[in-house]
Design a protein around this motif. Structure first.
Motif, mmCIF file in Angstrom:
data_model
loop_
_atom_site.group_PDB
_atom_site.id
_atom_site.type_symbol
_atom_site.label_atom_id
_atom_site.label_comp_id
_atom_site.label_asym_id
_atom_site.label_seq_id
_atom_site.Cartn_x
_atom_site.Cartn_y
_atom_site.Cartn_z
ATOM 1 N N ALA A 58 0.860 -1.308 -0.118
ATOM 2 C CA ALA A 58 0.144 0.061 0.027
ATOM 3 C C ALA A 58 0.864 1.143 -0.151
ATOM 4 N N ARG A 59 1.761 1.140 0.773
ATOM 5 C CA ARG A 59 2.845 2.321 0.794
ATOM 6 C C ARG A 59 3.420 2.760 -0.675
ATOM 7 N N LEU A 60 3.892 1.612 -1.115
ATOM 8 C CA LEU A 60 4.696 1.935 -2.487
ATOM 9 C C LEU A 60 3.634 2.430 -3.445
ATOM 10 N N ALA A 61 2.258 1.834 -3.597
ATOM 11 C CA ALA A 61 1.317 2.135 -4.599
ATOM 12 C C ALA A 61 0.742 3.669 -4.151
ATOM 13 N N ALA A 62 0.609 4.136 -2.998
ATOM 14 C CA ALA A 62 -0.048 5.207 -2.415
ATOM 15 C C ALA A 62 1.220 6.311 -2.691
ATOM 16 N N MET A 63 2.311 6.200 -2.260
ATOM 17 C CA MET A 63 3.416 7.181 -2.658
ATOM 18 C C MET A 63 3.487 7.636 -4.018
ATOM 19 N N ALA A 64 3.356 6.556 -4.917
ATOM 20 C CA ALA A 64 3.625 6.751 -6.369
ATOM 21 C C ALA A 64 2.364 7.624 -6.827
ATOM 22 N N GLU A 65 1.068 7.207 -6.148
ATOM 23 C CA GLU A 65 0.085 7.807 -6.646
ATOM 24 C C GLU A 65 -0.014 9.210 -6.043
ATOM 25 N N LEU A 66 0.367 9.543 -4.928
ATOM 26 C CA LEU A 66 0.502 11.023 -4.510
ATOM 27 C C LEU A 66 1.467 11.907 -4.940
ATOM 28 N N HIS A 67 2.473 11.298 -5.544
ATOM 29 C CA HIS A 67 3.583 12.160 -6.412
ATOM 30 C C HIS A 67 3.021 12.442 -7.652
ATOM 31 N N GLN A 68 1.955 11.584 -8.154
ATOM 32 C CA GLN A 68 1.432 11.776 -9.532
ATOM 33 C C GLN A 68 0.476 12.721 -9.489
ATOM 34 N N ALA A 69 -0.415 12.903 -8.182
ATOM 35 C CA ALA A 69 -1.534 13.756 -7.749
ATOM 36 C C ALA A 69 -0.914 15.076 -7.675
ATOM 37 N N LEU A 70 0.158 15.142 -6.573
ATOM 38 C CA LEU A 70 0.818 16.307 -5.923
ATOM 39 C C LEU A 70 1.746 16.976 -6.893
ATOM 40 N N GLY A 71 2.391 16.224 -7.811
ATOM 41 C CA GLY A 71 3.455 16.937 -8.354
ATOM 42 C C GLY A 71 4.705 16.649 -7.537
ATOM 43 N N ASP A 72 5.723 17.781 -7.683
ATOM 44 C CA ASP A 72 6.902 17.654 -7.305
ATOM 45 C C ASP A 72 6.937 18.333 -5.672
ATOM 46 N N GLN A 73 6.322 17.375 -4.891
ATOM 47 C CA GLN A 73 6.555 17.742 -3.356
ATOM 48 C C GLN A 73 7.387 16.651 -2.596
ATOM 49 N N LYS A 74 7.883 16.954 -1.588
ATOM 50 C CA LYS A 74 8.529 16.097 -0.775
ATOM 51 C C LYS A 74 7.221 15.516 0.343
ATOM 52 N N ILE A 75 7.135 14.362 0.329
ATOM 53 C CA ILE A 75 5.982 13.786 1.240
ATOM 54 C C ILE A 75 6.793 12.685 2.038
ATOM 55 N N ASP A 76 6.248 13.012 3.256
ATOM 56 C CA ASP A 76 6.888 12.102 4.387
ATOM 57 C C ASP A 76 5.654 11.306 4.950
ATOM 58 N N LEU A 77 5.736 10.165 4.880
ATOM 59 C CA LEU A 77 4.498 9.504 5.419
ATOM 60 C C LEU A 77 5.084 8.216 6.527
ATOM 61 N N VAL A 78 4.392 8.794 7.923
ATOM 62 C CA VAL A 78 4.701 8.128 9.145
ATOM 63 C C VAL A 78 3.452 7.157 9.193
ATOM 64 N N ILE A 79 3.707 5.751 9.327
ATOM 65 C CA ILE A 79 2.533 4.902 9.431
ATOM 66 C C ILE A 79 2.810 4.129 10.852
ATOM 67 N N ASN A 80 1.777 4.096 11.514
ATOM 68 C CA ASN A 80 1.570 3.546 12.930
ATOM 69 C C ASN A 80 0.638 2.323 12.796
ATOM 70 N N ARG A 81 1.209 1.195 12.890
ATOM 71 C CA ARG A 81 0.299 -0.085 12.666
ATOM 72 C C ARG A 81 -0.002 -0.733 14.162
ATOM 73 N N HIS A 82 0.291 -0.025 15.145
ATOM 74 C CA HIS A 82 -0.078 -0.204 16.590
ATOM 75 C C HIS A 82 0.566 -1.626 17.018
ATOM 76 N N GLN A 83 1.701 -2.018 16.447
ATOM 77 C CA GLN A 83 2.458 -3.321 16.581
ATOM 78 C C GLN A 83 3.860 -2.558 16.927
ATOM 79 N N GLY A 84 4.757 -3.277 17.650
ATOM 80 C CA GLY A 84 5.929 -2.794 17.850
ATOM 81 C C GLY A 84 6.360 -1.773 18.824
ATOM 82 N N PRO A 85 7.564 -1.084 19.079
ATOM 83 C CA PRO A 85 7.527 0.008 20.044
ATOM 84 C C PRO A 85 6.810 1.221 19.492
#
Length: 100
Positions: A58-85
């Motif tokens: 999902a991250r790979l597909a979403a980031m590719a689509e976000l870059h296509q939709a938003l253009g040349d923007q730096k996008i940081d995506l922090v994902i919390n799965r509620h597992q691990g530390p």
């Protein structure tokens, strides 16, 4: 909040498409400050899907689509799965950010 209504629509639509409609999304960092200039788009996500395999795809597909939709923007995506530390950035993003 320094994203346009169109950017807001693209971000929420794309992330919910790839991570599940029940996902929750926050904008945080410099883009929540109306007085600031520039800056990357910092997003915090609590995904509906929890499987590591699903999250990676999902991250790979979403980031590719976000870059296509938003253009040349730096996008940081922090994902919390509620597992691990628990990472401090999770609390910072939720308490200082704006839920989209």
């Amino acid at each position: 909040m320094r994203i346009t209504p169109e950017q807001h629509r693209h971000i929420t639509g794309i992330l919910k498409k790839h991570f599940g409609q029940g996902s929750r999304i926050w904008l945080f960092g410099s883009r929540i400050n109306d007085q600031a200039k520039g800056g990357d788009i910092d997003l915090y996500l609590e995904p509906e899907y929890q499987s590591a395999k699903d999250i990676v795809a999902a991250r790979l597909a979403a980031m590719a689509e976000l870059h296509q939709a938003l253009g040349d923007q730096k996008i940081d995506l922090v994902i919390n799965r509620h597992q691990g530390p628990r990472q401090p950035i999770y609390d910072i993003a939720k308490t200082s950010g704006i839920e989209l």
